[in-house]
Write an enzyme that holds these catalytic residues in place. Structure first.
Site, PDB file in Angstrom:
ATOM      1  N   LYS A 100      21.406  36.301 -14.471  1.00 56.39           N
ATOM      2  CA  LYS A 100      22.734  35.875 -14.408  1.00 56.39           C
ATOM      3  C   LYS A 100      23.371  35.938 -12.920  1.00 56.39           C
ATOM      4  CE  LYS A 100      23.919  36.029 -19.085  1.00 56.39           C
ATOM      5  NZ  LYS A 100      22.505  36.675 -19.798  1.00 56.39           N
TER       6      LYS A 100
HETATM    7  C1  LIG Z   1      21.751  35.944 -20.755  1.00 55.44           C
HETATM    8  C2  LIG Z   1      20.275  36.424 -21.045  1.00 55.44           C
HETATM    9  C3  LIG Z   1      19.420  35.476 -21.682  1.00 55.44           C
HETATM   10  C4  LIG Z   1      19.765  34.437 -22.452  1.00 55.44           C
HETATM   11  O1  LIG Z   1      20.104  33.343 -21.473  1.00 55.44           O
HETATM   12  P1  LIG Z   1      20.917  31.854 -22.047  1.00 55.44           P
HETATM   13  O2  LIG Z   1      21.195  31.356 -20.744  1.00 55.44           O
HETATM   14  O3  LIG Z   1      22.248  32.597 -22.561  1.00 55.44           O
HETATM   15  O4  LIG Z   1      20.035  31.318 -22.790  1.00 55.44           O
HETATM   16  C5  LIG Z   1      18.132  35.989 -21.806  1.00 55.44           C
HETATM   17  N1  LIG Z   1      17.712  37.244 -21.066  1.00 55.44           N
HETATM   18  C6  LIG Z   1      18.489  37.938 -20.385  1.00 55.44           C
HETATM   19  C7  LIG Z   1      18.047  39.170 -19.816  1.00 55.44           C
HETATM   20  C8  LIG Z   1      19.848  37.646 -20.122  1.00 55.44           C
HETATM   21  O5  LIG Z   1      20.736  38.372 -19.579  1.00 55.44           O
END
Ligand SMILES: *Cc1c(COP(=O)(O)O)cnc(C)c1O
Length: 479
Positions: free
Chosen positions: A121
């Site tokens: 993120k």
């Molecule tokens: C947020 C997240 C996801 C999921 O990603 P999306 O964009 O919501 O599909 C997968 N793995 C981790 C570690 C995350 O923090």
């Protein structure tokens, strides 16, 4: 570039407006009016660019209301060695998101989690922080961000916004429900513009408070309340960049194709892959991986989208994927139904009423195949086995979310044409999920040197009951 709502609202705002706005006024999500098309000549020219400059080229296709020099500067400050830790080892720009082959030419791991909070993120949120600061300064405005987190989003948002003078962050988390490491990441921040609120309830209670405050239009306007959740288009646009970067790292010519496998929750990450493919990036397949919460795997196999209730959503060892109603999925369905907002509004009327819809047997379902999607589901036992296998065979520790994707990627490998590599997107580092790693390997993952001792730092958090009034009063007293 103007933006339209998936539900057909007449306004056509520009990028900087939708950056701060979130949902469209009709409850739809914003998408660019046109998907920019990338020529072979551009692909060739981009192949050797440093990550930050590649980000500038791609974002320029979506942003025409920030002067080019400013946007380039924002990208260079974001995708820099002092932000992404692998890059510190040297000045090789590919180290912002390095590709590591596990099976040369066939299976690779694209490392997206070496930003400040060890989850992918950061790749988008760090840019969002700089974009917010820039646009708010230009407009002479301030913003108070209110959010709820079960772990990764909250810390990524706080590390992106810390120290920014025009932004304050109020982040709600469920008291005592996050890992010790995740708590320490958020609560140890000493910046004056960061406020952590732990509510004595579940994540859903925290989320409900955010919704209640956001639905109070008067409070929202008076106190300039904003959001950074994954429906923000700027986050999707920033994520498109690493699909191009990963493709260039895995191939030597634009006549080759690559596949990507993505651990999926809110459908933001894989949507960025779909956009990259729609722009002309030679992606053979986008492989969607879910955990036990398999709503999206079901859709891609059967054409039926049936979100589950909170009570039917499992708590798993890949918690960031414990989502049964994927907030970005509407953007993909908008494309599937030929960008027809009336059709999307009709389908989401059923969803908002707690029902399901099916595209099976319609021409829209055939479009699914054209879009190159494959899917699969992984379980706790699969995660443990995959973590163990990769550690014993390759000596790498992968986190439980990446393990879900690794399992599904290998399951589909035989069906991919020879010579097409699959890149597994690494969405978090193992260090964030020590308990599951210990269960799989009998030993704890290593914590990066600069984060050792984090759990011993003093923590700042306000514990309060899950009451809207209490949260509003807390915010009002601090802005
Ligand atoms: C947020 C997240 C996801 C999921 O990603 P999306 O964009 O919501 O599909 C997968 N793995 C981790 C570690 C995350 O923090």
């Amino acid at each position: 570039m103007k933006y339209l709502s998936t539900r057909g609202h007449a306004a056509r705002p520009g990028f900087c407006d939708i950056l701060l706005e979130g949902l469209a006024p009709d409850g739809g999500l914003y998408l660019p009016e046109l998907i920019p098309q990338i020529s072979f000549a551009e692909l060739d020219a981009w192949r050797r660019l440093p990550y930050a400059d590649l980000a500038f080229e791609i974002l320029s296709k979506f942003i025409d209301d920030i002067p080019a020099d400013d946007l380039r500067d924002l990208c260079r400050r974001t995708y820099a060695a002092d932000v992404f830790r692998h890059a510190r080892a040297g000045d090789d720009p590919s180290r912002i998101a390095p590709l590591r082959w596990l099976e040369p030419g066939r299976v690779g791991l694209l490392a997206l989690s070496n930003g400040p909070t060890l989850a992918f993120k950061d790749m988008a949120m760090q840019l969002l922080g700089n974009l917010f600061e820039y646009v708010l300064a230009r407009r002479g405005e301030t913003l108070n961000i209110l959010g709820a987190t079960s772990g990764d989003t909250g810390s990524a948002a706080e590390y992106a916004m810390r120290g920014k003078s025009r932004v304050k962050v109020f982040m709600l988390s469920p008291h005592g429900k996050m890992s010790a490491f995740q708590r320490a990441q958020m609560y140890s921040l000493a910046d004056e513009n960061i406020f952590n609120i732990a509510v004595t309830g579940m994540f859903d209670d925290a989320q409900d408070i955010v919704k209640a405050v956001s639905n109070d239009a008067a409070f929202k306007a008076k106190h300039r309340i904003g959001a950074v959740n994954s429906i923000n288009w700027a986050r999707i646009a920033a994520q498109v960049v690493y699909y191009f970067h990963g493709y260039f790292a895995a191939t030597s010519s634009n006549t080759q194709q690559a596949a990507f496998c993505v651990p999926t929750g809110n459908f933001g990450n894989i949507l960025a892959g779909h956009i990259a493919r729609s722009m002309g990036l030679p992606i053979a397949r986008l492989i969607l991986a879910t955990n036990e919460n398999d709503v999206l795997d079901e859709f891609f196999r059967t054409g039926t989208y049936r979100p589950r209730k909170a009570s039917e959503t499992y708590v798993t060892s890949s918690p960031s994927m414990d989502i049964s109603k994927a907030s970005n999925f509407e953007r993909f369905v908008f494309d599937l139904v030929g960008r027809n907002p009336a059709k999307v509004a009709e389908l989401w009327k059923a969803i908002d009423a707690g029902d399901a819809f099916s595209l099976s047997g319609t021409p829209h379902f055939a479009r699914l195949v054209e879009c190159g999607f494959l899917s699969g589901k992984s379980t706790h036992a699969d995660r443990l086995a995959t973590i163990r296998e990769r550690y014993e065979r390759d000596g790498v520790m992968i986190d439980p979310h990446t393990a879900d994707a690794m399992k599904i990627a290998c399951q589909h490998l035989g069906g991919l044409p020879a010579g097409v590599p699959v890149l597994v997107l690494e969405t978090a580092q193992a260090a964030k999920f020590a308990d599951t790693l210990r269960e799989a390997l009998g030993r704890a993952p290593e914590i990066p040197a600069d984060l050792q001792g984090l759990e011993a730092l003093p923590q700042r958090v306000e514990v309060m009951p899950p009451e809207v009034g209490a949260v509003k009063a807390f915010i009002e007293a601090r802005i």
